[in-house]
Design an enzyme around this catalytic site. Sequence first.
Site, mmCIF file in Angstrom:
data_model
loop_
_atom_site.group_PDB
_atom_site.id
_atom_site.type_symbol
_atom_site.label_atom_id
_atom_site.label_comp_id
_atom_site.label_asym_id
_atom_site.label_seq_id
_atom_site.Cartn_x
_atom_site.Cartn_y
_atom_site.Cartn_z
ATOM 1 N N ILE A 167 0.834 -1.203 0.000
ATOM 2 C CA ILE A 167 0.000 0.000 0.000
ATOM 3 C C ILE A 167 0.870 1.255 0.000
ATOM 4 C CG2 ILE A 167 -1.583 1.342 1.454
ATOM 5 C CD1 ILE A 167 -3.009 -1.283 2.095
ATOM 6 N N VAL A 172 2.263 1.932 -3.478
ATOM 7 C CA VAL A 172 1.283 2.490 -4.417
ATOM 8 C C VAL A 172 0.861 3.893 -4.004
ATOM 9 C CG1 VAL A 172 -1.039 2.201 -5.385
ATOM 10 C CG2 VAL A 172 0.454 0.212 -5.092
ATOM 11 N N GLU A 173 0.687 4.108 -2.689
ATOM 12 C CA GLU A 173 0.186 5.390 -2.201
ATOM 13 C C GLU A 173 1.201 6.532 -2.344
ATOM 14 O OE1 GLU A 173 -2.632 6.418 -1.223
ATOM 15 O OE2 GLU A 173 -3.837 4.727 -0.604
ATOM 16 N N SER A 174 2.442 6.282 -1.936
ATOM 17 C CA SER A 174 3.399 7.391 -1.846
ATOM 18 C C SER A 174 4.777 7.090 -2.415
ATOM 19 C CB SER A 174 3.569 7.787 -0.371
ATOM 20 O OG SER A 174 4.194 6.724 0.349
ATOM 21 N N TYR A 229 -6.257 1.054 -8.559
ATOM 22 C CA TYR A 229 -5.555 1.014 -7.274
ATOM 23 C C TYR A 229 -5.499 -0.418 -6.747
ATOM 24 C CZ TYR A 229 -4.609 1.989 -2.324
ATOM 25 O OH TYR A 229 -4.075 2.008 -1.058
#
Length: 306
Positions: free
Chosen positions: A186, A189-191, A276
């Site tokens: 996560i 993918v997020e940051s 996502y």
Amino acid sequence: MLKKPVAEGLKKVLFAALLIAAGSARAEFSPQELETFDNEPPVVADLLKRAVFAERDLQREDGEWQAAKLYCEAARHGSAEAQFRLGMLYAVGKGVPANRDLAASLFSAASMHGHYESQKMLETLELNVSDLPPCVLAAVDPEKAPVKGDIDHYIANLPQSKRWILRLVETISSWHKVDPKLVLSIIAVESNFAASAQSNKQAQGLMQLIPDTAERFNVKNAYDASQNIKGGVAYLRWLLAYFEGDVSLAVAAYNAGEGAVNKYKGIPPYAETRQYVQKVRARYPLKRHPFDKKITEPSPIFKRRG
């Protein structure tokens, strides 16, 4: 009715048009390939052409696996060319898991039909077993090769300046009994492991917490890596319990909110959320995750199913 030469010519023109429309950076079939395909029965020739088309399509993430699937079908029709091409995929692990034994078995089967390239390949491989892939023996899909973008591959290439995040995630994840690989997937993918990241929706930090989520899980400073990960992992733990260990639903809710998942009784039809989920699952392929039933009541989705 078109005469046969005209019909065949039209077929080749249409197929060439499909190649151009696909926009992939590859050459068309070589004269040798066309000659090989023309010597096959029409059904097999069509399967081989579609397989090569998929294998060379650089714009398709699963093109090589789709090619393997078509080669399997052609091989079930007895095509030595399909056996050879499928063997090459197994030999190098393209689309399917690398397996030199299966590759050798396929080359052996093709060579028994006089396939020259297969005979040459057998000179470089030792034939240990005679089993063919299950997809050649029955109408089942071949196994997919491991995703190159999985989290282990990602971590192995993480810069030294960001590796401290790994230890922090390992510690906090163990406290909450959440798989650190899911948390790292996560974060990737997020940051992309940027502690100072901020989205246009005001999502902040490594796990991109929006202000409401930060407040909900007592995060005072979302740019503090420790606080951010604690809040993100706590939310993820809650989502896993709420969706009874279904990773895809929990990940979709992490992106779009649990309300959206409940509304659509599954992954919401938002392009952003679906992409996502695909990105996270590419790094973390496990479908289920252990969860603590005592954390929360399950989603209404499961109550209605019951």
